[in-house]
Each structure stands twice: as structure tokens, then as C-alpha cells.
Design an enzyme around this catalytic site. Structure first.
Site, PDB file in Angstrom:
ATOM      1  CG  HIS A   1      -1.849  -0.945   1.498  1.00 58.67           C
ATOM      2  ND1 HIS A   1      -1.589  -2.073   2.226  1.00 58.67           N
ATOM      3  CD2 HIS A   1      -3.155  -1.028   1.140  1.00 58.67           C
ATOM      4  CE1 HIS A   1      -2.685  -2.807   2.295  1.00 58.67           C
ATOM      5  NE2 HIS A   1      -3.649  -2.200   1.644  1.00 58.67           N
TER       6      HIS A   1
ATOM      7  CG  ASP B   1       1.636  -0.880   3.487  1.00 59.71           C
ATOM      8  OD1 ASP B   1       0.889  -0.536   4.397  1.00 59.71           O
ATOM      9  OD2 ASP B   1       1.339  -1.717   2.611  1.00 59.71           O
TER      10      ASP B   1
HETATM   11  C1  XUL Z   1      -7.951  -6.553   4.018  1.00 58.49           C
HETATM   12  C2  XUL Z   1      -7.138  -6.937   2.850  1.00 58.49           C
HETATM   13  C3  XUL Z   1      -6.225  -5.897   2.312  1.00 58.49           C
HETATM   14  C4  XUL Z   1      -6.109  -5.888   0.827  1.00 58.49           C
HETATM   15  C5  XUL Z   1      -5.294  -4.738   0.283  1.00 58.49           C
HETATM   16  O1  XUL Z   1      -8.803  -7.528   4.463  1.00 58.49           O
HETATM   17  O2  XUL Z   1      -7.196  -8.042   2.397  1.00 58.49           O
HETATM   18  O3  XUL Z   1      -4.988  -6.088   2.906  1.00 58.49           O
HETATM   19  O4  XUL Z   1      -5.528  -7.062   0.370  1.00 58.49           O
HETATM   20  O5  XUL Z   1      -5.792  -3.503   0.653  1.00 58.49           O
END
Ligand code: XUL
Ligand code: CO
Length: 446
Positions: free
Chosen positions: A103, A106
Site C-alpha cells: 500500500h 506502508d
Molecule cells: C484486508 C485486505 C487488504 C487488501 C489490500 O482484508 O485483504 O490487505 O488485500 O488492501
């Protein structure tokens, strides 16, 4: 190379099923050819940045438990981000995993303004590019964190305030630019806040239109910048909101069709999200494949007795073999792969626990690949399945499908049944025999 993971000095190697070395692979042999591709090419595995490096090990009742020095509050944020990145790439390289996922938030501190957030991400993306070049680790996908900041508490694209939509769009543009620059294979949107808590304050129909508009703008932008990766929605039925619009594969497909995106967007199926929606993992994969939207997978597992996303590392060859089987039946991954969207348990605080967890997950997927491949190659299951539907290939079945002869209408079928006194005999589904067959493949694989 930093020296954070000092108790794992060597890259993890394949030693075979007889090995007792807990820091060796027993099944994952990256270069082993299975059918037309190597294990690494089939599975395209990735480590996620967030749970592994950004999460301190807190839960709703307790503070962080993990040894993640770069998360300390008193550090200069960009310097801390660089330390974290060095440790992350040390881990990817020693594990020998071909991809990672992140992300925006992150990897980069958000700073105090949008300009600073943008500059931080771009600067740290330059550092990521250097690490990627040095280690050969690629980016499976990037994604924007559109659910953490309080501004997104009532949704990002589905927020009642268009200014929040605009802010989310700007953040996604930044993250798509960086994902594109780093050669990302996919770009993911998980709608963690795209849903509602109560219908008393929610205009559901308007929110769906907003989400459809947002996704269309994402797809337009992808073409505008020439990004060749796949745009993926990640279905999840609830958590954090009471109801999320991207509930499961089938509802995502209906949504994509409604907004004209079914040829542009696919799904990233997460095992634990599948089970939260009341489906088996293999159901979600098979449904996505049937709709032509199977993209990628977040590999983890839930707990049968807990109704939330526990994100545990996969360790069931039985469950994963059936999942990989559906992926192979659909032709295998193209841009997708298996991302470990997985968390250590909060008590797994030793630095090398992260290795043990991923080694177990990678071995589980590798062994499942061998099982799935042997089932497909043997053909017995496919033969049984197609035999069950053989009546639809010719004669009456083909006439019904193509509107010919007795199959033309309800009226002609009525005549046909009356004329022939049709009284079809039930045929066994043979479920238990088929389940035993699957177990035989699991037992025999080497
Ligand atoms: C949350 C989830 C996230 C997504 C990316 O449940 O799975 O980590 O994969 O935003
Ligand atoms: Co996920």
C-alpha cells in the site's frame, strides 16, 4: 543489505520432503518444471509489506508486540521508512520470493499535506526501484490505502462528500503512477470502507454509482498512462463495515457489468474473504473463472469458529489443492499470483518467525500445485465431470440449448415429454468416491 534477520544468514534453499531443516523448503523448488512452467512461474508468490513490516502486532485490545524498530514514534519518518524498506528487501531476497505487494502508506509516510504525501511516495519509490534492481524482486501489485485515514471513515469513492472522492482519486493516481513506474503486474482496489454501517443514513443506489464512476476513472487512467497490468477488485463481504459492496466474485461481476467494466477489471480473491462470504475458496475461484474475471489471489486462511479475517498463513494442502486446481483449469495465472496477505500470530515475536510462516505457506502452495497438476493431467476428475453433462452435447440437450426440434419451446418440450412418456432415472453424484480420489492424489504426490 541490512542485517535485521541475522538468525537466517543464508538464502532459504530447497532440500526436499525428507529434510528436517525448519529453514529449508521441502516442496517449493522454484525451478522445478510442472507441466509447461516452473513452480515459480506457476505460483508467482509475493510477500505483503503491510502485515509483515508495517504492522506492530497490535489488536483491538492490546498494543504492538513485534520487534519492528523502524516503527518507533521518535524516528525521522523518511529515515524510518528507508530502514523498513531495507529490512523488507533483505527478507524478500533471503526467502527467494519473486514478488512483493504494498500500500502507498506502508512504504511512505503521509506527511502533513497532499504535496508532502506525493513527494514522499515518489522519493521512496526511487529507493524501491533500486532495491528491486539489486535483488531482482518484482512488484505483483500496488494499492492505495483508502481506509485508514479518518477522512475515509464513511468511504472513499462512496463517501457522501465529493471532496473525499476527489482526495481518494488523487491518492490513487499517485499510487498507480508508482505501480506503473515499478513495473507492477496489477493494481488492486480493496473497498474496505466502500459499504455502509446503517441504511438509515446511506443512499445505497447513489453510492454504487459513485463506485462505478470511480472505477471507470481508474480504468481510463490506466489506459492514459499505458499501464499494462490488470486492475483488480478484491471482494470482501464485511469488516470493517457491516456490508461491503464488493461482497464476493459473483456480485463483483454483476457490478462490473452494470458499469461496463467486465472486460477491464478482474478480481483478487482472498481465501479468508471467501470464507467470510459463506463460500469455499474454490467456489470463489470457479465463479470468477466462469465469469472471465479471475485475476489473482491473496493466500491465507481463516478459523472455522471465528467470524472475522484472521489472515493466518495457509497450511492446508487439501484446501489449497482444490483452489490451485481451479486456477490451473482456468489456464493458470497471467498477471496474477499468490500474495501472502497473512499475519503472524501476535505471540510470534522472534524475527525468524516471519521466515517459518512464509516457508510453510510456500511449501503448502507448492505441494498443492503438484497435487492439482497431477489431478488435471490424469484427467479422471474432468472425465467424470464432462461425462455427467454428456447429454447436453448432442440430441435433446443440444436441441434445448440451440432452440431446435423438441427443444424449441416449453410447448414443444411438453409435446416431447407427452409423446415419449419421458421419465428420467436419477444418477448418482458420487461425491464421496470423488473426494476419495482427491485424497489419493494428495497421498501420492512427490
Ligand atoms: C484486508 C485486505 C487488504 C487488501 C489490500 O482484508 O485483504 O490487505 O488485500 O488492501
Ligand atoms: Co487481501
Amino acid at each position: 543489505m541490512t542485517d535485521f534477520f541475522t538468525t537466517v544468514p543464508e538464502p532459504v534453499r530447497f532440500e526436499g520432503p525428507e529434510s528436517d531443516n525448519p529453514l529449508a523448503f521441502r516442496w517449493y523448488d522454484a525451478d522445478r518444471v510442472v507441466g509447461q512452467k516452473t513452480m515459480a512461474e506457476h505460483l508467482r508468490m509475493a510477500v505483503c509489506y503491510w502485515h509483515s513490516f508495517n504492522w506492530p502486532g497490535n489488536d483491538v485490545f492490546g498494543d504492538g508486540t513485534f520487534d519492528r524498530p523502524w516503527l518507533a514514534a521518535d524516528l525521522e519518518p523518511m529515515e524510518a521508512a528507508r530502514t523498513k524498506m531495507a529490512a523488507a528487501f533483505e527478507f524478500f531476497e533471503k526467502l527467494g520470493v519473486p514478488y512483493f505487494c504494498f500500500h502507498d502508506h506502508d512504504v511512505a509516510p503521509t506527511g502533513s499535506s497532499f504535496a508532502e504525501e506525493t513527494a514522499n511516495l515518489n522519493e521512496l519509490a526511487d529507493d524501491m526501484a533500486v532495491h528491486m534492481e539489486r535483488t531482482g524482486v518484482g512488484l505483483l501489485w500496488g494499492t492505495a490505502r483508502l481506509f485508514g485515514h479518518p477522512r475515509y471513515m464513511a468511504g472513499a469513492a462512496t463517501n457522501p462528500n465529493p471532496e473525499v472522492y476527489a482526495r481518494a482519486a488523487a491518492q490513487v493516481k499517485n499510487c498507480m503512477d508508482v505501480t506503473h513506474r515499478l513495473g507492477g503486474q496489477n493494481y488492486v482496489l480493496w473497498g474496505g470502507r466502500e459499504g455502509y454501517e446503517t441504511l438509515l443514513n446511506t443512499d445505497l443506489s447513489r453510492e454504487l454509482d459513485q463506485l462505478g464512476r470511480f472505477l471507470n476513472q481508474v480504468v481510463e487512467y490506466k489506459h492514459h498512462i499505458g499501464f499494462h497490468g490488470t486492475i483488480l477488485l478484491e471482494p470482501k463481504p464485511q469488516e470493517p463495515t457491516k456490508h461491503q459492496y464488493d461482497y464476493d466474485s459473483q456480485s463483483c461481476f454483476a457490478f462490473l457489468q452494470r458499469y461496463g467494466l467486465e472486460d477491464e477489471v478482474k478480481v483478487n480473491i482472498e481465501v479468508n474473504h471467501a470464507t467470510l462470504s459463506g463460500h469455499d475458496f474454490q467456489h470463489e475461484l470457479a465463479m470468477a473463472a466462469a465469469c472471465g474475471i479471475l485475476g489473482s489471489v491473496d493466500a491465507n486462511r481463516g478459523d472455522d469458529r471465528l467470524g472475522w479475517d484472521t489472515d493466518q498463513f495457509p497450511n492446508s494442502v487439501e484446501e489449497m489443492s482444490l483452489g490451485v486446481y481451479e486456477i490451473l483449469r482456468a489456464g493458470g495465472f497471467t498477471t496474477g499470483g499468490f500474495n501472502f496477505d497473512t499475519k503472524l500470530r501476535r505471540m510470534s515475536i522472534a524475527r525468524d518467525d516471519l521466515f517459518h510462516a512464509h516457508i510453510g505457506g510456500m511449501d503448502t502452495l507448492a505441494r498443492s500445485l503438484l497435487v492439482a497438476h497431477s489431478m488435471l493431467e490424469d484427467g479422471v476428475l474432468e472425465g467424470r465431470r464432462s461425462g455427467r453433462y454428456a447429454g447436453w452435447e448432442t440430441g435433446l440437450g443440444a436441441d434445448i440449448l440451440h432452440g431446435n426440434g423438441p427443444g424449441a419451446s416449453l410447448g414443444s418440450l411438453h409435446h416431447f415429454v407427452g409423446d415419449t412418456e419421458l421419465d428420467p432415472a436419477p444418477i448418482s453424484g458420487r461425491q464421496e468416491e470423488l473426494e476419495n480420489l482427491v485424497n489419493r492424489f494428495i497421498e501420492r504426490v512427490r
